[in-house]
Design an enzyme around this catalytic site. Structure first.
Site, PDB file in Angstrom:
ATOM      1  N   LYS A  84     -20.074  82.714 -48.281  1.00  0.00           N
ATOM      2  CA  LYS A  84     -18.892  81.910 -47.949  1.00  0.00           C
ATOM      3  C   LYS A  84     -19.013  80.552 -48.636  1.00  0.00           C
ATOM      4  CE  LYS A  84     -16.153  81.298 -43.773  1.00  0.00           C
ATOM      5  NZ  LYS A  84     -16.210  81.254 -42.319  1.00  0.00           N
TER       6      LYS A  84
HETATM    7  O1  G3P Z   1     -14.750  80.473 -39.453  1.00  0.00           O
HETATM    8  C1  G3P Z   1     -13.645  79.726 -39.751  1.00  0.00           C
HETATM    9  C2  G3P Z   1     -12.561  79.625 -38.703  1.00  0.00           C
HETATM   10  O2  G3P Z   1     -12.237  80.851 -38.162  1.00  0.00           O
HETATM   11  C3  G3P Z   1     -12.715  78.501 -37.728  1.00  0.00           C
HETATM   12  O3  G3P Z   1     -11.826  78.555 -36.647  1.00  0.00           O
HETATM   13  O4  G3P Z   1     -11.011  77.763 -34.467  1.00  0.00           O
HETATM   14  O5  G3P Z   1     -12.765  76.424 -35.664  1.00  0.00           O
HETATM   15  O6  G3P Z   1     -10.419  76.467 -36.477  1.00  0.00           O
HETATM   16  P1  G3P Z   1     -11.494  77.231 -35.784  1.00  0.00           P
END
Ligand code: G3P
Length: 219
Positions: A84
């Site tokens: 990633k």
């Molecule tokens: O892994 C990336 C993403 O899914 C993060 O989600 O909820 O922290 O915006 P969030």
């Protein structure tokens, strides 16, 4: 559409994998830090729990040379790992290099179709388009997803559009409507996909009627 769980918790991957509908795992530095376990041990354990899936594991350097070293290290841990990479100039350069070396990549922190175009051109395996964080600032996160899916299809890019920063089941339904290839979500949201009150009340009625009749399947 493929279903991924977004977590740093090995137990959550174990539980979701048991259902047989899990296609992959995404992690990020925040989730790994929260898990309280080592990065390598967590990611390798997840790969073993999901032999047919992929596990995305993120580099943390921001200069090309160190990012490349980290990427090669992470990719060497297990064949199911997808590296990633954040969408910054050295990140896109890194994705181009890794694509040449047949190492799969997940470009993260993508919010617009113009950013997604760079990721697609560099050969990203997955383009992680964040929706929740855009909704949080009163915009419509899913708009860029639909545009990115159209861009990938119109131009024949091989990248898959991965909807990330999913906060609730409606995001998953919208991802389906947008034609996204993958949705990644917290385990809690994955569990919520099961929920319907008519399923619960319907099952209760079936079982009450069956038991009242004194019937059995197994003797
Ligand atoms: O892994 C990336 C993403 O899914 C993060 O989600 O909820 O922290 O915006 P969030």
């Amino acid at each position: 559409m493929k279903l991924f769980v977004d977590t740093g918790d090995i137990e959550e991957v174990r539980q979701a994998a048991e259902w047989g509908v899990l296609d992959g795992v995404t992690t990020n530095p925040t989730l790994i830090a929260k898990s309280g376990k080592g990065f390598k041990e967590t990611v390798v354990a997840m790969c073993k729990l999901l032999p047919e899936g992929t596990v995305s594991a993120e580099v943390v350097a921001t200069d090309y040379d160190t990012m490349l070293k980290e990427a090669l290290e992470i990719a060497s841990w297990h064949e199911n790992i997808v590296v990633k990479v954040p969408l910054i100039p050295p990140g896109i350069r890194l994705v181009s290099t890794l694509t040449e070396r047949d190492i799969r990549t997940n470009v993260t922190l993508v919010f617009t179709v113009s950013q997604a175009l760079l990721a697609a051109k560099a050969g990203a395996t997955y383009i992680s388009n964040f929706v929740g964080r855009v909704d949080d600032i009163s915009d419509e996160g899913m708009k860029a997803v639909a545009e990115t899916v159209a861009m990938v299809e119109n131009y024949g890019f091989e990248s898959e559009v991965l909807v990330a920063s999913v906060r609730h089941p409606v995001h998953v339904v919208q991802a389906v409507s947008a034609g996204a290839h993958i949705s990644t979500m917290p385990f809690k949201v994955l569990q919520m996909l099961f929920n319907h009150p008519l399923t619960d009340s319907g099952l209760k009625r079936f079982l009450d009627d069956w038991n009242s009749a004194g019937l059995k399947i197994l003797s």
